[in-house]
Motif scaffolding. Structure first.
Motif, PDB file in Angstrom:
ATOM      1  N   CYS A  29     -27.874  -7.588 -26.613  1.00  0.00           N
ATOM      2  CA  CYS A  29     -27.823  -8.998 -27.170  1.00  0.00           C
ATOM      3  C   CYS A  29     -27.080  -8.920 -28.469  1.00  0.00           C
ATOM      4  CB  CYS A  29     -29.224  -9.470 -27.496  1.00  0.00           C
ATOM      5  SG  CYS A  29     -28.934 -11.201 -28.573  1.00  0.00           S
ATOM      6  N   LEU A  30     -26.205  -9.530 -28.733  1.00  0.00           N
ATOM      7  CA  LEU A  30     -24.953  -9.579 -29.942  1.00  0.00           C
ATOM      8  C   LEU A  30     -25.262 -11.002 -30.394  1.00  0.00           C
ATOM      9  CD1 LEU A  30     -21.366  -8.593 -30.031  1.00  0.00           C
ATOM     10  CD2 LEU A  30     -22.297 -10.854 -31.117  1.00  0.00           C
ATOM     11  N   ALA A  31     -25.832 -10.715 -31.806  1.00  0.00           N
ATOM     12  CA  ALA A  31     -26.062 -11.953 -32.546  1.00  0.00           C
ATOM     13  C   ALA A  31     -24.744 -12.479 -33.406  1.00  0.00           C
ATOM     14  CB  ALA A  31     -27.260 -11.628 -33.457  1.00  0.00           C
ATOM     15  N   ILE A  32     -24.623 -13.699 -33.653  1.00  0.00           N
ATOM     16  CA  ILE A  32     -23.522 -14.090 -34.505  1.00  0.00           C
ATOM     17  C   ILE A  32     -23.947 -15.250 -35.545  1.00  0.00           C
ATOM     18  CG2 ILE A  32     -21.363 -15.304 -34.641  1.00  0.00           C
ATOM     19  CD1 ILE A  32     -20.643 -14.208 -31.869  1.00  0.00           C
ATOM     20  N   THR A  33     -23.770 -14.898 -36.772  1.00  0.00           N
ATOM     21  CA  THR A  33     -24.176 -15.684 -37.681  1.00  0.00           C
ATOM     22  C   THR A  33     -23.086 -16.264 -38.246  1.00  0.00           C
ATOM     23  OG1 THR A  33     -24.731 -14.016 -39.265  1.00  0.00           O
ATOM     24  CG2 THR A  33     -26.608 -14.762 -37.772  1.00  0.00           C
TER      25      THR A  33
END
Length: 204
Positions: A29-33
């Motif tokens: 899982c890659l999170a982008i904020t």
């Protein structure tokens, strides 16, 4: 050409985002904020081949441009924060099947919802129903845009538990969320989108 499994974007760009190059592996899982308006949702749409762009996106070495768009979007499924509906009847979106009933139960929804009209459902119910709708196609990649923004803590926990099971089975996730605790729980890597560019960093 990539020979590694997973979702690969190379020099992906539009008028507002990019160039973006990334590789997300099965079960990751890659999170982008990033601030509102920075292009996070647009980036997900580019990966889903929903908006015009240049660059290349592949899934397990299959190029998005080599197959029909609807087939790509069944494999690389985009879940917007506000899902769209083409019919007023819930059952037109989610057929009453064993798989649908299982998924509905896993996110805390009743089977009776399939006989409901969309406008009678709460925002959180619609959000979960849209998730079930997309998961019935068994996508390999989930592009999640604020997937639990309208949910209470108990419903959020159910959704996260179900998604965690998919992650263990190898599903790829890209998560856009303003919920810092959620990204810490769920993501393996964290990026910030600034001025259309991705910057890798620690969990927020």
């Amino acid at each position: 050409m990539s020979t590694q499994p997973g979702l690969v974007a190379t020099d992906l760009r539009s008028s507002r985002v990019g160039p973006v190059t990334l590789h997300v592996r099965p079960g990751e899982c890659l999170a982008i904020t990033g601030p509102s308006g920075s292009g996070k949702s647009l980036l997900l749409r580019l990966l889903a081949d929903l908006d015009p762009h240049t660059g290349r996106v592949t899934l397990d070495d299959t190029d998005a441009q080599s197959i029909p768009g609807h087939v790509w979007r069944e494999r690389v499924a985009y879940f917007p924060a506000e899902p769209g509906w083409w019919s007023e009847q819930a059952c037109d979106h989610v057929a009453d099947t064993g798989a649908a009933r299982t998924l509905l139960g896993s996110v805390g929804l009743s089977e009776r919802m399939l006989s409901s009209k969309i406008h009678t459902l709460s925002t959180g119910e619609r959000q979960r129903l849209a998730l079930v709708r997309g998961l019935l196609h068994k996508p390999k990649v989930l592009l999640l845009d604020e997937p639990t923004s309208a949910l209470d803590p108990d419903s959020t926990a159910l959704v996260e538990q179900m998604l965690a099971g998919l992650k263990r089975d190898g599903t790829i996730f890209i998560l856009v969320s303003h919920n810092a605790a959620q990204t810490r729980r769920f993501a393996d890597r964290h990026f910030t989108l600034r001025d259309g560019r991705l910057e890798e960093g620690d969990a927020p």
